[in-house]
Design a protein around this motif. Sequence first.
Motif, mmCIF file in Angstrom:
data_model
loop_
_atom_site.group_PDB
_atom_site.id
_atom_site.type_symbol
_atom_site.label_atom_id
_atom_site.label_comp_id
_atom_site.label_asym_id
_atom_site.label_seq_id
_atom_site.Cartn_x
_atom_site.Cartn_y
_atom_site.Cartn_z
ATOM 1 N N LEU A 101 90.270 -23.838 116.472
ATOM 2 C CA LEU A 101 89.728 -24.263 115.184
ATOM 3 C C LEU A 101 90.850 -24.820 114.310
ATOM 4 C CD1 LEU A 101 87.378 -21.262 114.218
ATOM 5 C CD2 LEU A 101 86.723 -23.439 115.273
ATOM 6 N N LEU A 102 90.498 -25.817 113.508
ATOM 7 C CA LEU A 102 91.405 -26.314 112.476
ATOM 8 C C LEU A 102 90.717 -26.124 111.137
ATOM 9 C CD1 LEU A 102 92.194 -28.930 110.470
ATOM 10 C CD2 LEU A 102 94.005 -27.612 111.542
ATOM 11 N N ALA A 103 91.288 -25.261 110.296
ATOM 12 C CA ALA A 103 90.777 -25.029 108.945
ATOM 13 C C ALA A 103 91.535 -25.930 107.986
ATOM 14 C CB ALA A 103 90.947 -23.562 108.562
ATOM 15 N N ASP A 104 90.839 -26.860 107.373
ATOM 16 C CA ASP A 104 91.444 -27.873 106.498
ATOM 17 C C ASP A 104 90.932 -27.656 105.076
ATOM 18 O OD1 ASP A 104 92.552 -30.080 105.338
ATOM 19 O OD2 ASP A 104 91.383 -31.550 106.465
ATOM 20 N N CYS A 105 91.831 -27.304 104.169
ATOM 21 C CA CYS A 105 91.438 -27.056 102.777
ATOM 22 C C CYS A 105 90.991 -28.362 102.129
ATOM 23 C CB CYS A 105 92.598 -26.460 101.993
ATOM 24 S SG CYS A 105 93.191 -24.872 102.629
ATOM 25 N N ASP A 106 89.816 -28.342 101.517
ATOM 26 C CA ASP A 106 89.237 -29.540 100.915
ATOM 27 C C ASP A 106 89.922 -29.866 99.588
ATOM 28 O OD1 ASP A 106 87.251 -29.764 102.945
ATOM 29 O OD2 ASP A 106 86.065 -28.223 101.940
ATOM 30 N N SER A 107 90.463 -31.091 99.494
ATOM 31 C CA SER A 107 91.068 -31.562 98.242
ATOM 32 C C SER A 107 91.911 -30.449 97.612
ATOM 33 C CB SER A 107 89.955 -32.011 97.284
ATOM 34 O OG SER A 107 90.453 -32.807 96.247
ATOM 35 N N TYR A 108 92.850 -29.944 98.409
ATOM 36 C CA TYR A 108 93.530 -28.679 98.089
ATOM 37 C C TYR A 108 94.280 -28.708 96.764
ATOM 38 C CZ TYR A 108 96.507 -24.588 98.777
ATOM 39 O OH TYR A 108 97.147 -23.391 98.633
ATOM 40 N N PHE A 109 95.072 -29.729 96.531
ATOM 41 C CA PHE A 109 95.863 -29.761 95.300
ATOM 42 C C PHE A 109 94.970 -29.871 94.066
ATOM 43 C CE2 PHE A 109 98.946 -30.852 98.518
ATOM 44 C CZ PHE A 109 100.091 -30.197 98.095
ATOM 45 N N VAL A 110 93.857 -30.570 94.212
ATOM 46 C CA VAL A 110 92.903 -30.665 93.104
ATOM 47 C C VAL A 110 92.293 -29.295 92.813
ATOM 48 C CG1 VAL A 110 90.663 -31.605 92.409
ATOM 49 C CG2 VAL A 110 92.383 -33.097 93.454
ATOM 50 N N ARG A 111 91.873 -28.601 93.858
ATOM 51 C CA ARG A 111 91.283 -27.279 93.662
ATOM 52 C C ARG A 111 92.277 -26.311 93.041
ATOM 53 N NH1 ARG A 111 87.347 -24.653 91.736
ATOM 54 N NH2 ARG A 111 87.045 -22.570 92.627
ATOM 55 N N CYS A 112 93.530 -26.376 93.485
ATOM 56 C CA CYS A 112 94.551 -25.500 92.899
ATOM 57 C C CYS A 112 94.783 -25.846 91.432
ATOM 58 C CB CYS A 112 95.845 -25.614 93.690
ATOM 59 S SG CYS A 112 95.804 -24.802 95.307
ATOM 60 N N ALA A 113 94.746 -27.135 91.095
ATOM 61 C CA ALA A 113 94.897 -27.543 89.699
ATOM 62 C C ALA A 113 93.753 -27.009 88.849
ATOM 63 C CB ALA A 113 94.971 -29.064 89.604
ATOM 64 N N MET A 114 92.550 -27.002 89.400
ATOM 65 C CA MET A 114 91.396 -26.464 88.682
ATOM 66 C C MET A 114 91.537 -24.960 88.454
ATOM 67 S SD MET A 114 88.238 -28.477 90.538
ATOM 68 C CE MET A 114 87.833 -30.181 90.147
ATOM 69 N N LEU A 115 92.019 -24.256 89.465
ATOM 70 C CA LEU A 115 92.200 -22.813 89.329
ATOM 71 C C LEU A 115 93.338 -22.486 88.363
ATOM 72 C CD1 LEU A 115 91.796 -21.789 93.080
ATOM 73 C CD2 LEU A 115 90.169 -21.356 91.230
ATOM 74 N N ALA A 116 94.370 -23.327 88.335
ATOM 75 C CA ALA A 116 95.504 -23.091 87.449
ATOM 76 C C ALA A 116 95.167 -23.397 85.998
ATOM 77 C CB ALA A 116 96.704 -23.931 87.896
ATOM 78 N N ASP A 117 94.225 -24.310 85.773
ATOM 79 C CA ASP A 117 93.856 -24.715 84.411
ATOM 80 C C ASP A 117 92.339 -24.766 84.292
ATOM 81 O OD1 ASP A 117 93.795 -25.720 81.836
ATOM 82 O OD2 ASP A 117 94.294 -27.779 82.438
ATOM 83 N N PRO A 118 91.674 -23.611 84.263
ATOM 84 C CA PRO A 118 90.202 -23.590 84.262
ATOM 85 C C PRO A 118 89.569 -24.246 83.037
ATOM 86 C CG PRO A 118 91.091 -21.386 83.843
ATOM 87 C CD PRO A 118 92.245 -22.245 84.262
ATOM 88 N N GLU A 119 90.290 -24.259 81.908
ATOM 89 C CA GLU A 119 89.736 -24.857 80.699
ATOM 90 C C GLU A 119 89.980 -26.360 80.617
ATOM 91 O OE1 GLU A 119 87.806 -23.143 78.622
ATOM 92 O OE2 GLU A 119 88.080 -21.523 80.075
ATOM 93 N N GLY A 120 90.835 -26.884 81.470
ATOM 94 C CA GLY A 120 91.121 -28.313 81.483
ATOM 95 C C GLY A 120 90.586 -28.953 82.744
ATOM 96 N N ALA A 121 91.415 -28.980 83.792
ATOM 97 C CA ALA A 121 90.999 -29.577 85.063
ATOM 98 C C ALA A 121 89.784 -28.868 85.648
ATOM 99 C CB ALA A 121 92.156 -29.541 86.064
ATOM 100 N N GLY A 122 89.663 -27.567 85.382
ATOM 101 C CA GLY A 122 88.552 -26.800 85.936
ATOM 102 C C GLY A 122 87.198 -27.172 85.386
ATOM 103 N N ARG A 123 87.165 -27.919 84.301
ATOM 104 C CA ARG A 123 85.890 -28.298 83.679
ATOM 105 C C ARG A 123 85.457 -29.730 84.018
ATOM 106 N NH1 ARG A 123 83.836 -25.302 79.452
ATOM 107 N NH2 ARG A 123 85.045 -23.455 78.841
ATOM 108 N N SER A 124 86.237 -30.421 84.850
ATOM 109 C CA SER A 124 85.940 -31.826 85.131
ATOM 110 C C SER A 124 85.743 -32.066 86.617
ATOM 111 C CB SER A 124 87.083 -32.712 84.620
ATOM 112 O OG SER A 124 86.865 -34.066 84.943
#
Length: 413
Positions: free
Chosen positions: A7-30
Amino acid sequence: MSIPRILLADCDSYFVRCAMLADPEGAGRSDLVIVGGKASSRGVVTSASYAARKYGVHAGMPMATAVRLCPRAVFAPVPGEMVNRKHHEVRAVLDEFSPIVEAASVDEFYLDMTGTEMLYRGESLADTARRIQQAVMDRTGISISIGGATGRTLAKMAASVNKPFGVHVVPPGGEADFMARFDLADIPGVGPALAEALRRRGATTVRDLHPIDLPTLVSWVGDGRAEWLYRLARGEDHGRVSPRGPQKSVSHERTFATDITDPEELETRLMMLAVDTGASLRAEDLRGRTVTVRVRYADFTDKSASRTVPDPIESDRAIFTVARELLHGLLRKRGGGVRLLHVGVSKLMGEDDESAELMLFEEQPDGPETARDRKIAEASDRLRGKFGKEAIVPARIVKRGKDGSRGRGGSQT
C-alpha cells in the motif's frame, strides 16, 4: 510464497491541510488556500488546495502569478512545526497496521501488508485500506488516499486514481491492464527529458510501448532505463518496501523580499538557515557529513557548492562554519543581488549508526564540530522546546531585529 501486497498512503494536499490545522481561524476557514508565503512575497507556491487548483494554481508557480489567478485565496507560510508533528502522528497510526512501514517522504508512506491475510481474517486489501484511511483521519485530522498493488511503483500510481480520500487497489493479475491507462509521463521516474526522448520516437502512452521490443527500447534510452520501463509498461513491478527509507538530506531555504547584495547580511541570513537546519537534523536524531549552499541570483541563475567533512555534524555552529566558507567561495566567483539562499546537509547518519557513534568519542581538534558544540545545541533545543523557538537564538540574529523577514520553510527528502 505469498503474493506481495503493498500500500502507498499519500496525504492529500498535505501542506495545505497542515496550514489549516496550524491556523484554524485563518486558513482553516477557507477552501481557497495557497501555501508558500505571503501574497506579497517573491517566493513560489509550495502547495495549493484542490479548490485553488481549479484556478490554475500549482506547486512551483511564482507567488505573484498565484495571486493574479486566485486573488481571494488565503496565503499561508509553510507550517514547518505542524508538518513535522503530523508526519510522526500519521506514521504512528500506520505502524499499528503493518509490521513494515517506510516513509518515502514527509507525506507518503509505503506499507508492506504481505502475509497479513490471517491477521485481518481474510479481509480484502481494499477494505483494510479504508480502515487505515479512516483511522488516520480520526486520530490525526489528515486525509490520505491509498493505492494498493503487488509493487511499490504500481501502488504509488494507484494512489493517484481516486484522490482525495480515495482507495484504489490493483488486483493481482490486473497490473498490465492498469498500466495501459497511463501516459508515459505519468510514471514516477519518467522525467521531462525521458518523456521527450520517447515522444520523438512516437511513444507517449504506455500502450505505445507494448509493440516495442527490449533491444529497440535500449537503443532509444539506454540499458538501465530501458529494462525498467519495458517491464513496468507490462505491469511487472518488483519494487518492495524497506522498514525505514533512508532520508537523503535535510535543508532549509529562503526567498527574500528584495535582492540582497551585502555579504554581511547574507551571512546573517545564512546563520538563520543553519540554525533551522541543525534543529531539523537533531529532531530526527540525524547527523550529516556534506554541507551544501545554493544561491539563486536576481536573474534566476542557481550556483551551488558543497563540502564533505571527515566526521558527521549536527550543531548549528558547525553547519554555519562550513556553509559560510562555501557562501564566500560562491560570492567571490560572482557578485550581484541574491534572491534565494539554501542550506542543506546530506550523507546522513542516524544515532544508531555504529560508525557515527564511534566518531563521537574521537574528538577532532581541527574538525568543524566539538563535543561542546553538540552540548550547546542540545541545550538550545531543550530551551526552545520549553519556551518557544525564539527563546534562544544567536546574538547576531537578535541584532537584526524582529522585522518579520526570518524564514523557516524547509524540506526533507
